[in-house]
Structures are given as structure tokens and as C-alpha cells.
Write a protein that holds these residues in place. Structure first.
Motif, PDB file in Angstrom:
ATOM      1  N   PRO A 120       1.029  -1.018  -0.100  1.00  0.00           N
ATOM      2  CA  PRO A 120       0.095  -0.067  -0.076  1.00  0.00           C
ATOM      3  C   PRO A 120       0.914   1.213  -0.117  1.00  0.00           C
ATOM      4  O   PRO A 120       1.930   1.194   0.253  1.00  0.00           O
ATOM      5  N   GLU A 121       0.309   2.480  -0.418  1.00  0.00           N
ATOM      6  CA  GLU A 121       0.836   3.719  -0.564  1.00  0.00           C
ATOM      7  C   GLU A 121       1.665   4.143   0.878  1.00  0.00           C
ATOM      8  O   GLU A 121       2.763   4.545   0.777  1.00  0.00           O
ATOM      9  N   ASN A 122       1.104   3.821   2.025  1.00  0.00           N
ATOM     10  CA  ASN A 122       1.622   4.093   3.216  1.00  0.00           C
ATOM     11  C   ASN A 122       2.622   3.115   3.881  1.00  0.00           C
ATOM     12  O   ASN A 122       2.881   3.348   4.951  1.00  0.00           O
ATOM     13  N   PHE A 123       2.950   2.007   3.193  1.00  0.00           N
ATOM     14  CA  PHE A 123       3.584   0.894   3.807  1.00  0.00           C
ATOM     15  C   PHE A 123       5.169   1.405   3.685  1.00  0.00           C
ATOM     16  O   PHE A 123       5.491   2.300   2.996  1.00  0.00           O
ATOM     17  N   PRO A 124       6.098   1.040   4.651  1.00  0.00           N
ATOM     18  CA  PRO A 124       7.393   1.231   4.576  1.00  0.00           C
ATOM     19  C   PRO A 124       8.029   0.818   3.398  1.00  0.00           C
ATOM     20  O   PRO A 124       7.583  -0.265   2.716  1.00  0.00           O
ATOM     21  N   ASP A 125       9.144   1.621   3.104  1.00  0.00           N
ATOM     22  CA  ASP A 125      10.068   1.293   1.784  1.00  0.00           C
ATOM     23  C   ASP A 125      10.838   0.058   2.183  1.00  0.00           C
ATOM     24  O   ASP A 125      11.369  -0.919   0.971  1.00  0.00           O
ATOM     25  N   LEU A 126      11.446  -0.196   3.338  1.00  0.00           N
ATOM     26  CA  LEU A 126      12.269  -1.220   3.655  1.00  0.00           C
ATOM     27  C   LEU A 126      11.621  -1.732   4.998  1.00  0.00           C
ATOM     28  O   LEU A 126      11.166  -1.202   5.849  1.00  0.00           O
ATOM     29  N   VAL A 127      11.597  -3.193   5.237  1.00  0.00           N
ATOM     30  CA  VAL A 127      11.440  -3.828   6.274  1.00  0.00           C
ATOM     31  C   VAL A 127      12.609  -4.578   7.064  1.00  0.00           C
ATOM     32  O   VAL A 127      13.213  -5.293   6.193  1.00  0.00           O
ATOM     33  N   VAL A 128      12.866  -3.934   8.483  1.00  0.00           N
ATOM     34  CA  VAL A 128      14.229  -4.424   8.684  1.00  0.00           C
ATOM     35  C   VAL A 128      13.784  -5.736   9.728  1.00  0.00           C
ATOM     36  O   VAL A 128      13.049  -5.781  10.699  1.00  0.00           O
ATOM     37  N   GLU A 129      14.348  -6.793   9.485  1.00  0.00           N
ATOM     38  CA  GLU A 129      14.089  -7.956  10.173  1.00  0.00           C
ATOM     39  C   GLU A 129      15.309  -8.150  11.336  1.00  0.00           C
ATOM     40  O   GLU A 129      16.647  -8.432  10.869  1.00  0.00           O
ATOM     41  N   LEU A 130      15.186  -8.121  12.690  1.00  0.00           N
ATOM     42  CA  LEU A 130      16.319  -8.288  13.749  1.00  0.00           C
ATOM     43  C   LEU A 130      16.427  -9.690  13.935  1.00  0.00           C
ATOM     44  O   LEU A 130      15.819 -10.679  13.647  1.00  0.00           O
ATOM     45  N   SER A 131      17.611  -9.864  14.473  1.00  0.00           N
ATOM     46  CA  SER A 131      18.170 -11.341  14.871  1.00  0.00           C
ATOM     47  C   SER A 131      17.345 -11.690  15.993  1.00  0.00           C
ATOM     48  O   SER A 131      16.742 -11.003  16.709  1.00  0.00           O
ATOM     49  N   GLU A 132      17.442 -13.090  16.260  1.00  0.00           N
ATOM     50  CA  GLU A 132      16.553 -13.703  17.136  1.00  0.00           C
ATOM     51  C   GLU A 132      16.593 -12.949  18.717  1.00  0.00           C
ATOM     52  O   GLU A 132      15.700 -13.269  19.282  1.00  0.00           O
ATOM     53  N   ASP A 133      17.709 -12.380  19.151  1.00  0.00           N
ATOM     54  CA  ASP A 133      17.841 -11.953  20.440  1.00  0.00           C
ATOM     55  C   ASP A 133      17.591 -10.443  20.542  1.00  0.00           C
ATOM     56  O   ASP A 133      17.733  -9.784  21.555  1.00  0.00           O
ATOM     57  N   SER A 134      17.252  -9.880  19.435  1.00  0.00           N
ATOM     58  CA  SER A 134      17.080  -8.378  19.279  1.00  0.00           C
ATOM     59  C   SER A 134      15.601  -7.945  19.183  1.00  0.00           C
ATOM     60  O   SER A 134      14.842  -8.450  18.351  1.00  0.00           O
ATOM     61  N   LYS A 135      15.274  -6.705  19.652  1.00  0.00           N
ATOM     62  CA  LYS A 135      13.820  -6.058  19.274  1.00  0.00           C
ATOM     63  C   LYS A 135      14.276  -4.806  18.710  1.00  0.00           C
ATOM     64  O   LYS A 135      14.962  -4.113  19.086  1.00  0.00           O
ATOM     65  N   ALA A 136      13.173  -4.387  18.070  1.00  0.00           N
ATOM     66  CA  ALA A 136      13.425  -3.097  17.494  1.00  0.00           C
ATOM     67  C   ALA A 136      12.726  -1.786  18.100  1.00  0.00           C
ATOM     68  O   ALA A 136      11.816  -2.112  19.140  1.00  0.00           O
ATOM     69  N   SER A 137      13.297  -0.588  18.034  1.00  0.00           N
ATOM     70  CA  SER A 137      12.752   0.452  18.832  1.00  0.00           C
ATOM     71  C   SER A 137      13.063   1.584  17.742  1.00  0.00           C
ATOM     72  O   SER A 137      14.080   1.701  17.021  1.00  0.00           O
TER      73      SER A 137
END
Length: 350
Positions: free
Chosen positions: A257-274
Motif C-alpha cells: 500500500p501507499e503508506n507502507f514502509p519502503d524497507l522492512v528490517v528483520e532483527l536477529s533472534e535476541d534483538s527487538k526494534a525501537s
């Protein structure tokens, strides 16, 4: 539907009967995370009582209860004991229900959209974008000495397992008129210089995935060459050990969709995004987060293949003996059903 003391139904008269015969929910509505965990169990108990009442008093073809105790607990604790207790409560109730209420002619499907994985590190994507020149802030007042101290204390608190204390201190600081000491999603919109910023992240801090938007012409921003900026971010971000993979939305989704991010970042198993601006790019953290892997269990035979959330709607229609419309993606999870194969858009739970 019931949540936070509200009970709604179709028809509306059904809610009145439930209140009369099941009773009103007793909720604490406390401020601390210990109170949140206790209330989550109360909500689960009440929802289960309503579910049992519906089975005893309604003659429906399909019942579709939703219980989110484990998810709520995941956001409110660092304790493995708390998590196992929550899963145990759900398993005990489901097990007793299968033993006492389910006959040979009944079919039961248990689905969770994700699991809970212990996180050890929090990766601050906007801080990384800033350090690498993709994001520019108007000022750095957010990085005051008091705030830096608060965030470092929070890191220590997480490592020592005193999460409730750190949450309480943060709330008291807010009550006294101080800034929120925790990294906030609103910091992105409050402090970024949009005329100079090429990319930014703006997704809640609950999973091992996050999104990066390019500040291009659709947002009136500074990026002129989308392809070059994407490649630059992917190449640099992919070298981080906290990052498992960076996906291009155009390749990941059929029609983003128009408002979706351009890139999706997948973190490693022990990490979470902020997405907040922490003094460090990576901080230590103890807590649980969403992961892609969920659970599917059934009293009926399942299709012998990978299952996805996109298959849930066709499965419900299958149980209702209704054909799935052509535009619905996925197929029934139950063996012997008809339908198209699941699309490749299912899976990322950010």
C-alpha cells in the motif's frame, strides 16, 4: 466483544443477558505493570466464562473466542515464570474444555498469530539512521543529561530484573512535569528536520521487525534517488550483527500500500526494534517480544504444509460450509478443502 470493562454484542440485548447471568467483570485498573498482569488474568477468566456461557446458552455453528492473556503478559513482564504461568492458564482451560465439552462430531482449531521470545538487546533504528547521516534532527535537547541518566538507569533496571520499579519511576517523573524518560515514537515527528532527513523509522517497539520510510516526494522530503538511498541503507544496515535481513517492500509484498514502509528490517533472534533516540544505538534489555512463529493445533486433520494467518478466513468459511470468494488469499487449514494457495504476503507481524 469485551475489553477494559466494555461489553458489546450483536444483538445488543445479548450483552445484557451476559451481564445478568455471568456477572460484571471485576477489574483493578491499576497503574503498575503488576496490576496490569493481574488484570490480564481477570480479563481472561471473564472472557472464558462468557465463552462457556455462550456454548451452554446459544446454538451456534461456529464459536470464535479470542484470548490475549499471553500477549498482554508479554508486554508487561520480564519474567519467564510469568510467561509460563500465562501459557499454563490458557492450556489448562483449553485442555479441560476439550475433555469435557468436545465430542467426536466437533472440530476445534487453536491458532496464535505469534509467539513470545526473550529479547536481550534493543536496536534503535532512528539512532542508527542519525549516526549514519540518513536522519537529521533539529536539535538534541532530547539527549539532556537527565534523560541520558534515566535511560542508562532503565538499562540497569532491566538487567537486574526490576522492570516494575523502572516503570514506576518513569511515571512519577512524568507526573512531576518532566519529560518522558523512555524512548518515544513521537520523538520522530517532534525532533526530525524533515528538509534534511532521507529516511526514518516509525513503528511500535513490540517486535523483531521494523519499517523504514524514505522521505521522498510522496512525503515532500529530501530523497531524490530512491534506488541509491535504499541500496545505501541496506548495505550499511546489513553489516549490523543485530540485523538478520533487510527486505525491500517491493520484493516482499505483491502490492505494498501507499503508506507502507519502503524497507522492512528483520532483527536477529535476541534483538527487538525501537524507534526512539536512545543515547546508544544498542542497549541491553530484558523482556519479551513478538516473533513470527505462531501455533496451530486442531482436533481435525490439517493440511500438510506451512500455515499462515492469511489462511484463517478461508478456514472459518470452510467450517461454515461456505465457499471462499475468489479474491480471498490463502486456503482452509483443514484437509480436504478447496482454495488457492496462500500468497507470499503473510508473515511479518510489525
Amino acid at each position: 466483544m469485551f475489553d477494559y470493562g466494555e461489553l458489546n454484542s450483536v444483538p445488543q440485548s445479548l450483552a445484557g443477558r451476559i451481564r445478568s447471568e455471568v456477572g460484571e467483570p471485576e477489574l483493578d485498573f491499576g497503574e503498575g505493570e503488576e496490576e496490569s498482569r493481574r488484570e490480564a488474568k481477570q480479563v481472561f477468566r471473564y472472557r472464558w466464562n462468557v465463552f462457556e456461557w455462550l456454548i451452554e446458552n446459544r446454538n451456534e455453528q461456529v464459536y470464535f473466542p479470542v484470548f490475549r492473556l499471553t500477549d498482554t503478559m508479554m508486554h508487561s513482564t520480564d519474567s519467564k515464570v510469568d510467561m509460563l504461568d500465562a501459557y499454563g492458564l490458557v492450556a489448562d482451560e483449553v485442555g479441560q474444555f476439550l475433555e469435557e465439552e468436545v465430542g467426536d462430531e466437533d472440530e476445534v482449531l487453536v491458532v496464535s498469530d505469534h509467539g513470545a521470545v526473550k529479547a536481550e538487546k534493543r536496536f534503535y533504528i532512528n539512532r542508527w539512521l542519525e549516526n549514519n547521516g540518513f536522519l537529521v534532527r533539529e536539535d538534541n535537547e532530547q539527549d539532556s543529561l537527565v534523560r541520558r541518566l534515566g535511560l542508562r538507569l532503565a538499562d540497569i533496571g532491566h538487567r537486574l530484573g526490576v522492570r516494575d520499579l523502572m516503570v514506576w519511576l518513569n511515571r512519577r517523573a512524568q507526573d512531576m512535569g518532566a519529560d518522558n524518560l523512555g524512548p518515544r515514537k513521537t520523538e520522530v515527528t517532534e525532533s526530525v528536520d524533515w528538509s534534511e532527513t532521507e529516511a526514518f523509522a516509525h513503528i511500535a517497539d513490540v517486535s523483531a521487525y521494523s519499517g523504514i520510510w524514505l522521505n521522498d516526494n510522496r512525503l515532500g522530503g529530501a530523497v531524490e534517488d530512491r534506488k541509491e538511498t535504499k541500496h545505501s541503507i541496506v548495505d550499511s544496515l546489513g553489516d549490523r550483527k543485530e540485523v538478520a535481513q533487510v527486505h525491500d517492500s517491493q520484493e516482499l509484498y505483491r502490492q505494498p500500500p501507499e503508506n507502507f514502509p519502503d524497507l522492512v528490517v528483520e532483527l536477529s533472534e535476541d534483538s527487538k526494534a525501537s524507534v526512539g533516540f536512545h543515547p546508544k544505538t544498542v542497549s541491553n534489555v530484558e523482556g519479551y517480544m513478538h516473533r513470527k512463529q505462531g501455533v496451530v493445533a486442531s482436533t481435525a486433520e490439517l493440511e500438510g504444509r506451512d500455515l499462515n494467518l492469511v489462511d484463517l478466513a478461508p478456514t472459518i468459511l470452510h467450517l461454515l460450509d461456505e465457499p471462499a470468494p475468489d479474491h480471498i488469499q490463502g486456503r482452509s487449514m483443514l484437509a480436504g478443502s478447496q482454495g488457492t494457495e496462500s500468497g507470499d504476503i503473510a508473515g511479518l507481524d510489525f
